[in-house]
Design a protein around this motif. Structure first.
Motif, PDB file in Angstrom:
ATOM      1  N   TYR A  69      53.680  47.978  35.017  1.00  0.00           N
ATOM      2  CA  TYR A  69      54.462  49.112  35.510  1.00  0.00           C
ATOM      3  C   TYR A  69      54.322  49.245  37.027  1.00  0.00           C
ATOM      4  N   PHE A  70      53.088  49.226  37.509  1.00  0.00           N
ATOM      5  CA  PHE A  70      52.874  49.483  38.927  1.00  0.00           C
ATOM      6  C   PHE A  70      53.352  48.342  39.811  1.00  0.00           C
ATOM      7  N   GLN A  71      53.288  47.098  39.359  1.00  0.00           N
ATOM      8  CA  GLN A  71      53.669  45.988  40.230  1.00  0.00           C
ATOM      9  C   GLN A  71      55.157  45.991  40.566  1.00  0.00           C
ATOM     10  N   ASP A  72      55.960  46.711  39.785  1.00  0.00           N
ATOM     11  CA  ASP A  72      57.372  46.856  40.124  1.00  0.00           C
ATOM     12  C   ASP A  72      57.586  47.852  41.261  1.00  0.00           C
ATOM     13  N   ARG A  73      56.524  48.575  41.625  1.00  0.00           N
ATOM     14  CA  ARG A  73      56.623  49.607  42.648  1.00  0.00           C
ATOM     15  C   ARG A  73      55.889  49.232  43.934  1.00  0.00           C
ATOM     16  N   PHE A  74      54.781  48.491  43.788  1.00  0.00           N
ATOM     17  CA  PHE A  74      54.034  48.046  44.960  1.00  0.00           C
ATOM     18  C   PHE A  74      53.065  46.957  44.543  1.00  0.00           C
ATOM     19  N   GLU A  75      52.482  46.294  45.536  1.00  0.00           N
ATOM     20  CA  GLU A  75      51.543  45.212  45.239  1.00  0.00           C
ATOM     21  C   GLU A  75      50.397  45.718  44.372  1.00  0.00           C
ATOM     22  N   THR A  76      50.130  45.007  43.280  1.00  0.00           N
ATOM     23  CA  THR A  76      49.090  45.397  42.332  1.00  0.00           C
ATOM     24  C   THR A  76      48.239  44.186  41.985  1.00  0.00           C
ATOM     25  N   VAL A  77      46.931  44.337  42.109  1.00  0.00           N
ATOM     26  CA  VAL A  77      45.983  43.303  41.696  1.00  0.00           C
ATOM     27  C   VAL A  77      45.244  43.824  40.468  1.00  0.00           C
ATOM     28  N   ALA A  78      45.361  43.106  39.359  1.00  0.00           N
ATOM     29  CA  ALA A  78      44.751  43.524  38.098  1.00  0.00           C
ATOM     30  C   ALA A  78      43.533  42.660  37.820  1.00  0.00           C
ATOM     31  N   ILE A  79      42.391  43.290  37.562  1.00  0.00           N
ATOM     32  CA  ILE A  79      41.167  42.509  37.337  1.00  0.00           C
ATOM     33  C   ILE A  79      40.567  42.803  35.969  1.00  0.00           C
ATOM     34  N   GLU A  80      39.935  41.770  35.418  1.00  0.00           N
ATOM     35  CA  GLU A  80      39.216  41.845  34.148  1.00  0.00           C
ATOM     36  C   GLU A  80      38.080  40.835  34.170  1.00  0.00           C
ATOM     37  N   VAL A  81      37.056  41.061  33.347  1.00  0.00           N
ATOM     38  CA  VAL A  81      35.930  40.125  33.286  1.00  0.00           C
ATOM     39  C   VAL A  81      36.120  39.072  32.199  1.00  0.00           C
ATOM     40  N   SER A  82      37.168  39.192  31.396  1.00  0.00           N
ATOM     41  CA  SER A  82      37.432  38.251  30.308  1.00  0.00           C
ATOM     42  C   SER A  82      38.528  37.272  30.707  1.00  0.00           C
ATOM     43  N   ASP A  83      38.226  35.978  30.606  1.00  0.00           N
ATOM     44  CA  ASP A  83      39.244  34.963  30.889  1.00  0.00           C
ATOM     45  C   ASP A  83      40.434  35.105  29.948  1.00  0.00           C
ATOM     46  N   ARG A  84      40.183  35.474  28.697  1.00  0.00           N
ATOM     47  CA  ARG A  84      41.280  35.628  27.723  1.00  0.00           C
ATOM     48  C   ARG A  84      42.195  36.785  28.105  1.00  0.00           C
TER      49      ARG A  84
END
Length: 235
Positions: A69-84
Motif C-alpha cells: 500500500y505505502f510503496q504506491d505513495r512513497f519510497e518504502t523499504v520493508a524488512i523481515e528476519v525471515s528469508d521466506r
C-alpha cells in the motif's frame, strides 16, 4: 535456523499449506489466522497516512500487505528476519524487501536514511526488556532524519482486558507485563518468543535520553482496547 512462521506463510501464499500454523503456550494452543492477518486488504487510514512519509522503513513487514500500500505513495523499504517472508514479499510485488533485523538498524542502514518508520504487529515489544526498548529507540534515531516520525503499536498491560491475551504473563510493576509463546508448523517448532509488554507511559520513560518523544497515543479498538498505537516524534 528453524522458521515455521515464515514457512507457513510462504506455503499459504503458494497454495501449498495443508496444516495450520499453531501458536503454543504450554498446553494452550491457537491457530494463527494467516489469511486475515497477512493477506487481507490494507485500507489506508487518514490519521496514519498524515504522519508517515517517504522514505519509509516498514519493520517486521510480514507478507508485505502494508508495504504494498505505502510503496504506491512513497519510497518504502520493508524488512523481515525471515528469508521466506522476504521472498514472499518480493513475489507479491514489494519493490524493496530486505532481510534485516529491526534491532540492529545502524549496522544495516546509513544515518538519516528514512523520513518515517512504521512497525504494526507489536514487534517492538520483542525488544525483550525496557533497556532493549531504549536501545531500539536510540538505534532508530540514527537511521531516521532529524524531523522524522514513527508509528508503532503494542499490547497494553495498563488495560485489564489485556490479561486475556494469548501467552500473557503478569508483572507486579505497573504498566509492564510479558507475553510468551512459540509457533509450530507441521513438525517444525520455532524459538520461544518473549515480548516485553509496556504501557505508553513506560515508553515515555524509555524515550528519555533518546531523540524521541511520545507525541500521541491512541487505542483504536474501542470495543476491546488491548492494544495502543503511538506516534513518536524527534525532540
Amino acid at each position: 535456523m528453524s522458521d515455521p512462521f515464515g514457512r507457513a506463510i510462504r506455503d499459504h501464499y503458494r497454495g501449498e499449506r495443508e496444516a495450520p500454523l499453531v501458536d503454543r503456550d504450554g498446553e494452550r494452543t491457537r491457530e494463527h489466522p494467516i489469511e486475515r492477518w497477512y493477506f487481507g486488504e490494507f485500507e489506508g487510514d487518514e490519521w496514519l497516512e498524515s504522519h508517515l512519509d517517504g522514505p519509509l522503513i516498514d519493520m517486521g513487514a510480514g507478507a508485505g500487505r502494508d508495504a504494498l500500500y505505502f510503496q504506491d505513495r512513497f519510497e518504502t523499504v520493508a524488512i523481515e528476519v525471515s528469508d521466506r517472508l522476504v521472498a514472499t514479499m518480493r513475489d507479491r510485488g514489494v519493490v524493496d524487501a530486505r532481510r534485516a533485523d529491526m534491532f540492529s538498524l545502524p549496522e544495516q542502514f546509513e544515518r538519516d536514511r528514512f523520513r518515517s518508520a512504521y512497525a504494526r504487529g507489536t514487534q517492538v515489544q520483542l525488544a525483550g526488556s525496557m533497556a532493549g526498548v531504549e536501545r531500539f529507540l536510540s538505534d532508530l534515531a540514527v537511521v531516521t532524519a532529524p524531523d522524522a516520525t514513527a508509528v508503532i503499536d503494542g499490547y497494553a498491560p495498563e488495560r485489564d482486558a489485556t490479561a486475556d491475551t494469548f501467552g500473557y504473563r503478569e508483572d507486579p510493576a505497573p504498566g509492564l507485563a510479558y507475553r510468551v509463546y512459540h509457533c509450530v508448523y507441521e513438525d517444525e517448532v520455532g524459538e520461544t518468543l518473549l515480548f516485553r509488554l509496556f504501557s505508553p507511559d513506560r515508553l515515555r520513560a524509555a524515550a528519555v535520553g533518546t531523540p524521541w518523544t511520545v507525541a500521541e497515543v491512541r487505542y483504536p479498538r474501542s470495543d476491546r482496547p488491548v492494544q495502543w498505537v503511538v506516534r513518536l516524534e524527534k525532540a
